[in-house]
Write a protein that holds these residues in place. Structure first.
Motif, PDB file in Angstrom:
ATOM      1  N   ILE A  12      27.282 -22.382 -37.562  1.00 13.24           N
ATOM      2  CA  ILE A  12      27.507 -21.375 -38.602  1.00 13.24           C
ATOM      3  C   ILE A  12      26.125 -20.898 -39.033  1.00 13.24           C
ATOM      4  O   ILE A  12      25.212 -21.687 -39.241  1.00 13.24           O
ATOM      5  CB  ILE A  12      28.371 -21.901 -39.769  1.00 13.24           C
ATOM      6  N   TYR A  14      22.944 -19.240 -40.955  1.00 10.72           N
ATOM      7  CA  TYR A  14      22.386 -19.093 -42.310  1.00 10.72           C
ATOM      8  C   TYR A  14      22.441 -17.631 -42.671  1.00 10.72           C
ATOM      9  O   TYR A  14      21.927 -16.779 -41.938  1.00 10.72           O
ATOM     10  CB  TYR A  14      20.911 -19.495 -42.332  1.00 10.72           C
ATOM     11  N   THR A  26      24.366 -16.524 -29.047  1.00 10.39           N
ATOM     12  CA  THR A  26      25.258 -17.691 -29.097  1.00 10.39           C
ATOM     13  C   THR A  26      26.713 -17.258 -29.234  1.00 10.39           C
ATOM     14  O   THR A  26      27.601 -17.811 -28.577  1.00 10.39           O
ATOM     15  CB  THR A  26      24.893 -18.605 -30.291  1.00 10.39           C
ATOM     16  N   ASP A  50      26.856 -20.180 -42.882  1.00  9.60           N
ATOM     17  CA  ASP A  50      26.355 -21.333 -43.623  1.00  9.60           C
ATOM     18  C   ASP A  50      25.698 -20.753 -44.874  1.00  9.60           C
ATOM     19  O   ASP A  50      24.634 -20.147 -44.791  1.00  9.60           O
ATOM     20  CB  ASP A  50      25.322 -22.035 -42.717  1.00  9.60           C
ATOM     21  N   GLY A 257      21.780 -23.798 -30.721  1.00  5.67           N
ATOM     22  CA  GLY A 257      20.434 -23.568 -30.236  1.00  5.67           C
ATOM     23  C   GLY A 257      19.744 -24.928 -30.132  1.00  5.67           C
ATOM     24  O   GLY A 257      20.075 -25.863 -30.877  1.00  5.67           O
ATOM     25  N   GLU A 259      17.095 -26.106 -31.137  1.00  2.93           N
ATOM     26  CA  GLU A 259      16.376 -26.612 -32.318  1.00  2.93           C
ATOM     27  C   GLU A 259      17.269 -27.420 -33.245  1.00  2.93           C
ATOM     28  O   GLU A 259      16.780 -28.152 -34.089  1.00  2.93           O
ATOM     29  CB  GLU A 259      15.711 -25.446 -33.076  1.00  2.93           C
ATOM     30  N   MET A 289      16.013 -17.140 -27.217  1.00  2.02           N
ATOM     31  CA  MET A 289      15.597 -15.790 -26.910  1.00  2.02           C
ATOM     32  C   MET A 289      14.233 -15.605 -27.572  1.00  2.02           C
ATOM     33  O   MET A 289      14.067 -15.911 -28.762  1.00  2.02           O
ATOM     34  CB  MET A 289      16.611 -14.815 -27.504  1.00  2.02           C
ATOM     35  N   MET A 296      12.552 -15.760 -31.249  1.00  2.00           N
ATOM     36  CA  MET A 296      12.942 -14.696 -32.165  1.00  2.00           C
ATOM     37  C   MET A 296      13.507 -15.342 -33.415  1.00  2.00           C
ATOM     38  O   MET A 296      14.423 -16.156 -33.341  1.00  2.00           O
ATOM     39  CB  MET A 296      14.008 -13.829 -31.493  1.00  2.00           C
TER      40      MET A 296
HETATM   41  N1  MSP Z   1      22.926 -22.878 -40.441  1.00  2.00           N
HETATM   42  C1  MSP Z   1      22.328 -23.644 -39.390  1.00  2.00           C
HETATM   43  C2  MSP Z   1      23.381 -24.172 -38.447  1.00  2.00           C
HETATM   44  C3  MSP Z   1      24.431 -25.009 -39.069  1.00  2.00           C
HETATM   45  S1  MSP Z   1      25.667 -25.457 -37.928  1.00  2.00           S
HETATM   46  C4  MSP Z   1      26.544 -26.645 -38.679  1.00  2.00           C
HETATM   47  C5  MSP Z   1      21.333 -22.771 -38.627  1.00  2.00           C
HETATM   48  N2  MSP Z   1      21.485 -21.458 -38.740  1.00  2.00           N
HETATM   49  S2  MSP Z   1      20.553 -20.339 -38.030  1.00  2.00           S
HETATM   50  O1  MSP Z   1      21.093 -19.084 -38.466  1.00  2.00           O
HETATM   51  O2  MSP Z   1      19.193 -20.601 -38.331  1.00  2.00           O
HETATM   52  O3  MSP Z   1      20.671 -20.495 -36.493  1.00  2.00           O
HETATM   53  C6  MSP Z   1      21.871 -20.767 -35.900  1.00  2.00           C
HETATM   54  C7  MSP Z   1      21.894 -20.499 -34.438  1.00  2.00           C
HETATM   55  O4  MSP Z   1      21.634 -19.135 -34.125  1.00  2.00           O
HETATM   56  C8  MSP Z   1      20.910 -21.227 -33.542  1.00  2.00           C
HETATM   57  O5  MSP Z   1      21.154 -22.593 -33.398  1.00  2.00           O
HETATM   58  C9  MSP Z   1      21.186 -20.472 -32.262  1.00  2.00           C
HETATM   59  O6  MSP Z   1      22.428 -20.828 -31.750  1.00  2.00           O
HETATM   60  C10 MSP Z   1      21.237 -19.043 -32.784  1.00  2.00           C
HETATM   61  N3  MSP Z   1      19.911 -18.450 -32.716  1.00  2.00           N
HETATM   62  C11 MSP Z   1      19.098 -18.084 -33.738  1.00  2.00           C
HETATM   63  N4  MSP Z   1      17.927 -17.587 -33.207  1.00  2.00           N
HETATM   64  C12 MSP Z   1      17.994 -17.630 -31.865  1.00  2.00           C
HETATM   65  C13 MSP Z   1      17.109 -17.319 -30.826  1.00  2.00           C
HETATM   66  N5  MSP Z   1      15.921 -16.781 -31.041  1.00  2.00           N
HETATM   67  N6  MSP Z   1      17.491 -17.583 -29.563  1.00  2.00           N
HETATM   68  C14 MSP Z   1      18.693 -18.179 -29.275  1.00  2.00           C
HETATM   69  N7  MSP Z   1      19.548 -18.494 -30.229  1.00  2.00           N
HETATM   70  C15 MSP Z   1      19.260 -18.163 -31.519  1.00  2.00           C
HETATM   71  O7  MSP Z   1      20.490 -23.317 -37.945  1.00  2.00           O
END
Ligand code: MSP
Length: 515
Positions: A12, A14, A26, A50, A257, A259, A289, A296
């Motif tokens: 989910i 942020y 994703t 989230d 992702g 991370e 990505m 990114m």
């Molecule tokens: N809120 C948490 C996740 C909680 S899940 C219980 C979070 N959010 S986030 O918005 O920072 O990122 C979520 C996801 O977005 C990453 O794990 C990934 O799947 C996707 N991505 C965000 N930036 C990305 C890239 N640059 N490249 C690939 N996926 C990217 O972490």
């Protein structure tokens, strides 16, 4: 919903701003997987936002808004992202929804009752950006050790609730060993095993210095990561023993992702074990990505606007590009020129031209009526293609699946080039011409069916030109038998090419070409 629905989730996101292209990546991958499994039965696809934690609270404050008003104002844009990319989720959960909050509190109570959650004092370093506590020894020059972050950390000292994570280390290690596919790709699996072997600390799961979160009985709010992870089961109505929960859990694939692999493959299964629940079958930690070699991300500010891109290229071209460009576990850099190359090459020249010339020849030589099938070398050569694609999809090898499908595209183009239907027509070689025309049309039917998970709109368009009504959402086992296209079917050649050529032009002109 049947017992066998394939359950796939995304993290989910942020909601500290608008979505970028990385988020679309994703969600698209999850959608492709969900659609693929829909062709095999049913699937259930969960995504969402989230909305708690310091990061979101700070973004709202910077915008001069209350956090809930801020997330309310942004959610439509995140949902629109899915709509624009044909990402067809079954549920979109927001962690600010009462259905989630009530269950998070219930889970907290259950874990307190089993002793897995206990009260203790926490003193330590906290990184707001990563919403993570770090051990002093792990800090680098006193700053957050995450190489992607490196920000200042804050010292926190609080009476807090803890989750007995350390207690689950051995169970996690055995789970990893017994289920080598639990964490994919292998690189992530190995990293996580190394982390487990290094030992685990208990996890602080409450915050007293923050009020933007799920309020806990007795004060404080829940740590945003535990709050967020629980979405995967609160969305299924877990604490009310919901039917969805009973039929869907454990998830078949959870995409994340790389991370956030640690949260999903160590903390999350430990919480599930503490609740007496099974861990997901597979957590796949995909690559990043990047732009000019850097991930990114909103905090870096190097983001590509997915809305601008979809206006320019259309959803199907981008969906294809993202999954074809790199293996799903690897990093890859985004670039418009690369998208254009795939669009004009694989999609325009290979697939689009194949469809255009095949249908045009059928119209010209046979009034658009499909001839009777004949024994086919192409059919024999590609009999195992669906099984190969299936194999690739099982391991989330989207690129391998597309490459295998493109072997059929190439073979059909070669068939036309070698058999030269225009010459066969000229020389009155009727049967031979019928055989070629049948094969290329049948091949196009296969392509429409196999490409539907990846490119739902264009695949449906292609299917339509072959005389079918509706989407090519059919069971592959029955549909993908060479000879399935009925003789006598009337094809309707598309007025426009499937993938019009796109030159590097100003955005406004390009948007028209993409439509
Ligand atoms: N809120 C948490 C996740 C909680 S899940 C219980 C979070 N959010 S986030 O918005 O920072 O990122 C979520 C996801 O977005 C990453 O794990 C990934 O799947 C996707 N991505 C965000 N930036 C990305 C890239 N640059 N490249 C690939 N996926 C990217 O972490």
């Amino acid at each position: 919903m049947s017992q066998s629905a394939f359950f796939v989730t995304t993290p989910i996101y942020y909601i500290s701003g608008n979505p970028h292209m990385g988020h679309a990546y994703t969600s698209i991958a999850a959608d492709v997987l969900a659609r693929y499994h829909r062709t095999r039965g049913t699937s259930y696809f969960l995504t969402g936002t989230d909305e708690h934690g310091q990061k979101v609270a700070q973004a709202a404050a910077a915008a001069g808004m209350a956090p809930k008003a801020w997330t309310d104002s942004l959610v439509p844009r995140w949902q629109e992202l899915c709509a624009r990319y044909d990402v067809r989720y079954d549920d979109f959960i927001r962690t600010t929804e009462p259905r989630h909050i009530d269950q998070v509190v219930e889970v907290f109570e259950r874990l307190k009752a089993t002793g897995d959650v206990y009260l203790g004092t926490y003193e330590g370093w906290y990184c707001t950006n990563d919403e993570t506590f770090w051990l002093e020894a792990k800090l680098i020059d006193g700053r957050c050790p995450n190489p992607e972050c490196g920000r200042e950390v804050q010292w926190l000292s609080e009476q807090n609730w803890f989750f007995a994570l350390s207690k689950y280390r051995d169970r996690l290690l055995s789970y990893f060993r017994e289920n080598p596919n639990f964490v994919r790709p292998e690189r992530s699996y190995n990293e996580m095993v190394a982390t487990l072997e290094g030992g685990l600390d208990d996890l602080c799961i409450s915050r007293t210095n923050l009020d933007w979160g799920v309020p806990l009985p007795g004060g404080g709010v829940m740590y945003v990561w535990l709050d967020a992870l629980l979405n995967y089961i609160t969305a299924l109505d877990y604490t009310h023993d919901g039917e969805k929960f009973r039929t869907l859990w454990p998830a078949n694939v959870q995409l994340v992702g790389k991370e956030i692999a640690r949260f999903h493959t160590i903390i999350w299964p430990a919480v599930l074990f503490a609740l007496g629940l099974p861990a997901p079958e597979m957590v796949f930690a995909h690559g990043w990505m990047t732009l000019e070699g850097e991930k990114m991300s909103k905090s870096r500010g190097n983001v590509v606007d997915p809305f601008e891109m979809v206006d320019r290229f259309g959803a199907d071209t981008l969906r294809y590009f993202l999954l074809r460009e790199a293996p799903f576990g690897s990093d890859f850099s985004f670039g418009e020129e690369k998208v254009r190359l795939r669009r004009n090459g694989d999609l325009g020249n290979d697939l689009g031209n194949l469809a255009r010339r095949s249908l045009a020849m059928l119209v010209k030589y046979r009034d658009g009526v499909v001839p009777a099938p004949a024994p086919s070398a192409t059919g024999a050569a590609f009999a195992t293609l669906p099984a190969r694609v299936h194999e690739a999809m099982t391991t989330l090898g989207f690129r391998d699946a597309l490459e295998a499908i493109w072997e059929l595209v190439a073979a059909l183009n070669r068939l036309i080039d070698e058999k030269r239907p225009w010459d066969l027509h000229k020389h009155g070689a009727r049967e031979e011409l019928d055989a070629v025309l049948y094969d290329v049309c049948e091949g196009l039917r296969w392509l429409a069916i196999m490409l539907w998970p990846f490119m739902p709109t264009k695949a449906t368009e292609l299917y339509g030109t072959l005389g079918f009504v509706g989407e090519p959402l059919v069971a592959w086992n029955d549909a993908l038998r060479w000879g399935g296209l009925a003789a006598g079917t009337h094809v309707a050649p598309a007025e426009l090419p499937l993938f019009p050529r796109m030159d590097a032009e100003p955005a406004a002109t390009a948007a028209i070409a993409a439509s």
